[in-house]
Design an enzyme around this catalytic site. Structure first.
Site, PDB file in Angstrom:
ATOM      1  N   HIS A 134      40.951  38.282  37.152  1.00 37.16           N
ATOM      2  CA  HIS A 134      41.954  39.041  36.408  1.00 37.16           C
ATOM      3  C   HIS A 134      41.519  39.348  34.972  1.00 37.16           C
ATOM      4  CE1 HIS A 134      43.417  34.989  35.010  1.00 37.16           C
ATOM      5  NE2 HIS A 134      43.656  35.670  33.910  1.00 37.16           N
ATOM      6  N   ASP A 164      40.514  34.435  42.491  1.00 38.43           N
ATOM      7  CA  ASP A 164      40.511  34.794  41.069  1.00 38.43           C
ATOM      8  C   ASP A 164      39.218  34.372  40.375  1.00 38.43           C
ATOM      9  OD1 ASP A 164      41.539  36.059  38.866  1.00 38.43           O
ATOM     10  OD2 ASP A 164      42.711  34.351  38.193  1.00 38.43           O
ATOM     11  N   GLY A 237      44.064  33.903  26.259  1.00 32.57           N
ATOM     12  CA  GLY A 237      42.684  33.995  25.780  1.00 32.57           C
ATOM     13  C   GLY A 237      41.789  32.949  26.407  1.00 32.57           C
ATOM     14  N   SER A 239      41.729  32.257  29.656  1.00 32.05           N
ATOM     15  CA  SER A 239      41.382  32.601  31.029  1.00 32.05           C
ATOM     16  C   SER A 239      39.878  32.677  31.208  1.00 32.05           C
ATOM     17  CB  SER A 239      41.983  33.955  31.413  1.00 32.05           C
ATOM     18  OG  SER A 239      43.281  33.815  31.874  1.00 32.05           O
ATOM     19  N   GLY A 295      43.801  36.487  63.486  1.00 28.86           N
ATOM     20  CA  GLY A 295      44.747  37.521  63.898  1.00 28.86           C
ATOM     21  C   GLY A 295      46.059  37.003  64.451  1.00 28.86           C
ATOM     22  N   VAL A 296      46.735  36.142  63.668  1.00 26.01           N
ATOM     23  CA  VAL A 296      48.040  35.640  64.097  1.00 26.01           C
ATOM     24  C   VAL A 296      49.048  35.805  62.964  1.00 26.01           C
ATOM     25  CG1 VAL A 296      47.082  33.973  65.720  1.00 26.01           C
ATOM     26  CG2 VAL A 296      47.511  33.276  63.340  1.00 26.01           C
TER      27      VAL A 296
END
Length: 395
Positions: A134, A164, A237, A239, A295-296
């Site tokens: 981000h 992230d 700041g 991050s 795929g459930v």
């Protein structure tokens, strides 16, 4: 004798007159001379005891740890183009709690160019930097400010919105010593940790706290969560900055805080270094992160739901309310209404646990799925598919 006394008295009177005149002139033109003399006489009567500095660090000081790691923490400035107003709650589309804040530029996006501040950590002599997705998402230009004041351009190698994590690269010319990566296994609740970053753009700052919790998930920030929680003061700041142990080793990448005012409230979250390293290695090897998929459509089993389905009270797993036709699970024989209890022998407790467990399996590999169907446990073998890349999330 009278003449001698008169001469002596005259000389004495003249001397006193000259001294009084001099005192008047000094008091008029240079009064500070008199005050300095007065202060000096007072100071001479005061006894002060001062310590003798022997060059040793104070007991409990973390100076050496900070000295080793701080040069590897950088400041990141990104220039972002025109954006449409959108959510800033992270890579998880289910995250809507306004109390979770990222550490940088936590202002609503505006439809105009803007700049943002964040932090990053130099982890290799080749110039690779770990930071948050981000911090650099939607950036048209990325600048890195080193601890010695130099500013260089950075190249985005790749990023993973679901954890992230992003990887940048700068030219390896006279770079500071990269930080040493720690071992998450050595981190325990109650350990002292230090957070290094650039809060509010004031410059490199170090704060201390303890590890408040490990393996924190269900936070609702990222799709895949396994956070280190700390009470070290961290603010906008920070991050992408470093969370280090008292030996100066990197144990996490600071990511978000729990706050109702945008500032530190003693609840911060860092991505553990083992997860960040895994994502970085995948990006460097493949250009992206590959994750497993079956795929459930899973659903957590509540007590009420278990009772309605007639399931045993001690059942652990997730209800598969939907199965994608032609997907890995369907080809393995799984049907809607089955309860998925384990993957490769590891029990599944909830939907997030299933997501994390399957994501760690390499696409194309075989996995054993243990299900409960009509009161019977059945083992099925599925060939794991590849999880599709998520749509670009607002950050």
């Amino acid at each position: 004798m009278n003449s001698s006394l008169q001469k002596f008295w005259l000389l004495f009177a003249q001397a006193v007159t000259i001294m009084l005149a001099a005192l008047f002139i000094v008091a008029t033109l240079k009064p500070e001379w008199l005050s300095e003399t007065k202060v000096g006489s007072i100071v001479d009567t005061v006894s002060l005891k001062e310590s003798n500095y022997d060059g040793q660090l104070s007991p409990g000081s973390y100076h050496e740890a900070v000295k080793r790691s701080m040069p590897a923490v950088v400041n990141i400035v990104t220039n972002k183009g025109v954006t449409k107003p959108k959510s800033r709650k992270g890579a998880n589309p289910n995250s809507s709690d306004p109390l979770f804040k990222f550490f940088f530029d936590d202002q609503p996006p505006e439809a105009e160019p803007r700049s943002s501040l964040g932090s990053g950590v130099l982890v290799s002599p080749e110039g690779y930097i770990l930071t948050n997705h981000h911090v650099i998402s939607d950036a048209s230009d990325i600048d890195v400010a080193l601890a010695d004041g130099r500013k260089v351009k950075a190249q985005l190698i790749g990023s993973d919105p679901e954890t992230d994590i992003a990887v940048l690269k700068i030219e390896p010319k006279q770079l500071p010593t990269p930080i040493t990566l720690g071992k998450v296994e050595s981190v325990h609740v109650g350990d002292v940790v230090l957070a290094i970053g650039n809060p509010f753009g004031v410059g490199q700052t170090v704060t201390s706290g303890i590890v408040s919790a490990l393996g924190r998930d269900h936070v609702g920030i990222n799709t895949f969560e396994n956070f280190i929680q700390t009470d070290a003061a961290i603010n906008p700041g920070n991050s992408g900055g470093a969370l280090i142990d008292t030996r100066g080793n990197l144990i996490g990448i600071n990511t978000a805080i729990y706050s109702n005012n945008g500032g530190s409230m003693g609840i911060g979250f860092a991505i553990p270094i083992n997860l960040a390293k895994q994502v970085m290695e995948s990006i460097l090897s493949n250009g992206s992160v590959s994750r497993g998929w079956i795929g459930v459509e899973p659903q957590n089993l509540s007590k009420e739901l278990s009772e309605a389905l007639g399931l045993p009270g001690n059942i652990s797993g997730v209800l598969l309310s939907g199965v994608l036709e032609g997907g890995p699970a369907a080809r393995a024989g799984i049907k809607p209404g089955d309860v998925l209890m384990a993957v490769n022998g590891s029990p599944i407790k909830d939907v997030r646990g299933l997501l994390n467990q399957v994501a760690q399996i390499n696409p194309g590999s075989q996995a054993q799925l243990t299900i409960l169907r009509k009161g019977k446990e059945i083992d099925l073998t599925a060939q794991i598919g590849k999880r599709s890349k998520p749509k670009q999330q607002a950050n």
